[in-house]
Design a protein around this motif. Structure first.
Motif, short mmCIF file in Angstrom:
data_model
loop_
_atom_site.label_atom_id
_atom_site.label_comp_id
_atom_site.label_asym_id
_atom_site.label_seq_id
_atom_site.Cartn_x
_atom_site.Cartn_y
_atom_site.Cartn_z
N GLY A 200 0.78 -1.23 0.00
CA GLY A 200 0.00 0.00 0.00
C GLY A 200 0.82 1.29 0.00
O GLY A 200 0.50 2.23 -0.74
N HIS B 39 -7.08 8.81 -4.88
CA HIS B 39 -6.42 7.51 -5.07
C HIS B 39 -5.53 7.21 -3.86
O HIS B 39 -5.62 6.14 -3.25
N VAL C 30 -6.10 4.36 -0.23
CA VAL C 30 -5.18 3.37 0.33
C VAL C 30 -4.77 3.80 1.75
O VAL C 30 -4.81 2.99 2.69
N SER D 275 2.14 11.33 -6.32
CA SER D 275 2.97 11.81 -7.43
C SER D 275 2.12 12.18 -8.64
O SER D 275 2.46 13.09 -9.40
N GLU D 276 1.04 11.46 -8.86
CA GLU D 276 0.16 11.74 -10.00
C GLU D 276 -0.90 12.78 -9.64
O GLU D 276 -1.81 13.02 -10.43
N LEU E 284 -3.34 12.56 -7.69
CA LEU E 284 -4.67 11.98 -7.57
C LEU E 284 -4.86 11.66 -6.09
O LEU E 284 -4.62 10.55 -5.63
N ASP E 285 -5.27 12.69 -5.36
CA ASP E 285 -5.30 12.56 -3.90
C ASP E 285 -6.29 11.51 -3.41
O ASP E 285 -6.03 10.82 -2.41
N VAL F 25 2.44 6.67 -2.50
CA VAL F 25 3.48 7.52 -3.11
C VAL F 25 3.12 7.83 -4.57
O VAL F 25 3.19 8.98 -5.00
N LEU F 26 2.72 6.82 -5.30
CA LEU F 26 2.42 7.04 -6.72
C LEU F 26 1.16 7.87 -6.91
O LEU F 26 1.10 8.73 -7.79
N GLY F 27 0.16 7.62 -6.09
CA GLY F 27 -1.07 8.42 -6.17
C GLY F 27 -0.79 9.90 -5.92
O GLY F 27 -1.27 10.76 -6.66
N ALA G 52 3.57 2.15 -1.34
CA ALA G 52 4.05 2.54 -2.67
C ALA G 52 2.91 3.11 -3.51
O ALA G 52 3.10 4.03 -4.32
N ALA G 53 1.69 2.56 -3.32
CA ALA G 53 0.54 3.10 -4.04
C ALA G 53 0.23 4.52 -3.59
O ALA G 53 -0.13 5.39 -4.40
#
Lengths: 435, 435
Positions: free
Chosen positions: B405, B420, B424, B414-415, B417-418, B410-412, B407-408
């Motif tokens: 979770g 998102h 998690v 970064s994109e 997409l709060d 972090v990526l959310g 890492a998801a």
């Protein structure tokens, strides 16, 4: 306010059909423009790419600067945080692991008649990956599109991405590097699709083009289909959540909004058998919207396209889910596994309360490129087979041809294709007879 | 006269490129007409079907006579010879046997992080099969399109076929019966495709449409794509034969003509390392044409599009074969297996002198619906997977979400997409932090 439907209502059937057929996107009519751009790229190659990039992306390119250099990619990767790189690498490893299980097997067998049959799978020689510019430029999408191609064995994987005002997302370049993309060009739009399909002096053509894009990109992909392969045409995205009274309203609300924040054309639907949960979710969405950075987008999607459907028993949601054929289906209920097993049409199913859809977007390992706009009725998410093709193999001996050949002669004659029939009959040492 | 190319010639590269890019079909621009027909069928349903059938097929239908009755199918079957029925049944059994081996497997596994992943394959609920009228109305094509759908598990398989002047081929109806088609309607053209995609009062819509057709049918399929799935758009057909001096010129000649007799846009190409064989084949084709019933078609195809290419060694034909990416590849040579193993792009490979392509058209068991017009570079023949779709399955536990979770999140973030990231983070019992 989202739509509220009650399966017990007299007009439910009608309301549900209306929900299914709601128009979520108005297709821009860009086909004529795209046709001209493609013809221009075929005619003028790099020069056309440079002209369109000047006009649409306000960037001055030369044949030499079309391609992004290794140094630029290294600099982009260095500009990302360690945490970001680690997250992309974790995602990459998990996506590779999942997709490696999709590699198909070759087959060769001899049947009762003595005919040798089988097939062989091979990767497409080259593939092109379109990455949109601006806010829809997602590193996770680079991984999701590139990795299945690499797992399939595609030898030359080319990425194109527009660089509006010269800008490219460092994370997108880092993701391309981490995924093993071989060539990257800073060009976008229909002109980039044309370059991938037909080639220019600098960009060699590819056999298959994948990746999402705006209306121009989608129209260009439709037009070049046949010259090369394409993936599906991505439509607006959707989530369907089935939940019973054991589910948490705040988790459901944030998942509905995670879908809605993508795009005003995205659609979020909850089906529940618990009227109190329905109310609690609606309230939780409203509360959460207050603080969401992408509130404007999410609120429009939820209020204009969102829906909460009340059913008597959650089992009754299964046939509705099959009609909706959602890209993403979350199930938060005591019998989540059982309900999941009953659903036929869905891009991906997220089972249980601890599997938010965002896990599938990033690090689950399965692909996040999934059939949108009800197309899960007939198509699958992006996978390794999309970058492979199957060649059939047939081998008859004189003996096995003697067993099955006469029927082929009968059918060839029946279809009035005499050369077909003769091609078999001659090998059987006979003519076509009087028949 | 066919083209003659010699790989040793100075201009070979150029001539070969010309051969590859030769225009074989001029696409009729029927898109506007087709758009109107589809809109009319959506608006008026059966009434539109009846009107178009009157206009194009000169047949007077009612909603009651659109569907072909069981009695008519039985009468058609009775009108076929026992030999024909037996040949269709042999073909059916062999096609079923081959295609059953294509049924995919479901998968469910738990990875190192404790995440449960997998997928489930399901058949599309319903499929429509278009069968052309007139001379292109082939019973073998009915088997080849219908059987993969039935093997996939499609519950409702609908066939449509125009009945010009009220006529339908008894063999086509018999083949439909033998293949297990569930419903047959006597309607064709773009209007039939529209009915399959959108439904009318009498014809319920289907999830996927397959089968060949003329320019109107092809344009209609392109247009309804998205509303339902479609198979490939069939282009002109081709055969490529690789042969060494051990091959018989008369067998090669009849195989080249079996391709050429289909259509003036069909293409037959021989590549050989034996100049005497090249001459002998050219002579044998000319001689055989004299007596061929479909001489006019075959002669035009062979003289305008046919080609004989001379290479120094037959191994040199392999890269040329990959460029040509033929629908059908026959190999008649001592090292046929070895050459076959080296080829990457081909719809089907027919190995050895006793495997004429016509075997694959009728009774080999593999599918004869194969990628045409160089599309074997990126696509496969019709198969069971074309009637199935794969749904991904994901299931995290609280523990496994704790592993993947973060890492998801972090990526959310970064994109940007709060929601998102939050979807998690909330399950991890945390917010988005200061990051």
């Amino acid at each position: 306010m989202p739509f509220r439907l009650d399966a017990a209502a007299a007009d439910f059937r009608e309301s549900f059909e209306q929900l299914l057929h709601m128009k979520r996107e108005t297709a821009e009519d860009v086909d004529q423009i795209v046709r001209d751009i493609i013809a221009d790229v075929i005619a003028r190659g790099d020069e056309a790419l440079i002209d369109y990039s000047r006009r649409f992306d306000r960037i001055e390119l030369t044949p030499e600067t079309l391609r992004i250099t290794r140094e630029e990619i290294e600099a982009a990767t260095a500009a990302c945080s360690n945490e970001q790189i680690a997250a992309l690498e974790l995602a990459r490893d998990r996506i590779v692991f999942f997709h490696e299980k999709q590699r198909p097997s070759d087959l060769r067998f001899t049947d009762e008649a003595g005919v040798e049959l089988g097939w062989r799978w091979t990767a497409v020689e080259s593939a092109g990956l379109y990455v949109p510019g601006g806010t829809a430029s997602y590193p996770s999408s680079v991984l999701m599109n590139a990795i299945p191609a690499k797992v399939a064995g595609v030898e030359r994987l080319v990425m194109v991405a527009p660089a509006p005002d010269g800008k490219l997302s460092p994370l997108v370049l880092a993701a391309a590097h981490i995924a093993g993309v071989d060539e990257i060009y800073r060009v976008g739009g229909a002109q980039a699709v044309a370059a991938l399909a037909y080639g220019t002096e600098t960009i060699k053509p590819v056999a298959k083009i994948v990746g999402p894009g705006n209306a121009f990109v989608a129209a260009a992909k439709r037009r070049v289909f046949g010259q090369c392969g394409i993936d599906m045409i991505a439509g607006p995205s959707e989530v369907l959540i089935l939940a019973d009274k054991t589910a948490r309203a705040d988790w459901i609300a944030i998942d509905l909004l995670a879908q809605a924040e993508h795009d005003t054309a995205a659609q979020s639907i909850l089906i529940t058998d618990d009227p109190r949960l329905a109310d609690a979710v609606e309230a939780a969405v409203a509360a959460r919207l207050e603080t969401l950075p992408r509130r404007a987008i999410a609120e429009k999607s939820w209020s204009e396209l969102g829906a909460i459907i009340l059913v008597e028993k959650l089992e009754n949601a299964v046939p509705l889910a099959d009609r909706i054929a959602a890209e993403h289906l979350e199930i938060m209920a005591v019998n989540a596994e059982e309900l999941a097993a009953g659903v036929r049409n869905a891009g991906a199913v997220f089972i249980g309360a601890f599997t938010p859809e965002a896990i599938g977007d990033y690090v689950g390992g399965s692909n996040h490129v999934l059939p949108t706009a009800r197309s899960a009725r007939f198509s699958s998410g992006l996978n390794v087979l999309d970058f492979m093709k199957r060649t059939s193999l047939l081998k008859c001996s004189p003996e096995s041809l003697r067993v099955i050949g006469p029927a082929a002669v009968v059918l060839g004659k029946s279809e009035r294709l005499d050369a077909h029939a003769l091609s078999v009959a001659m090998r059987l040492g006979s003519g076509l007879g009087q028949g």
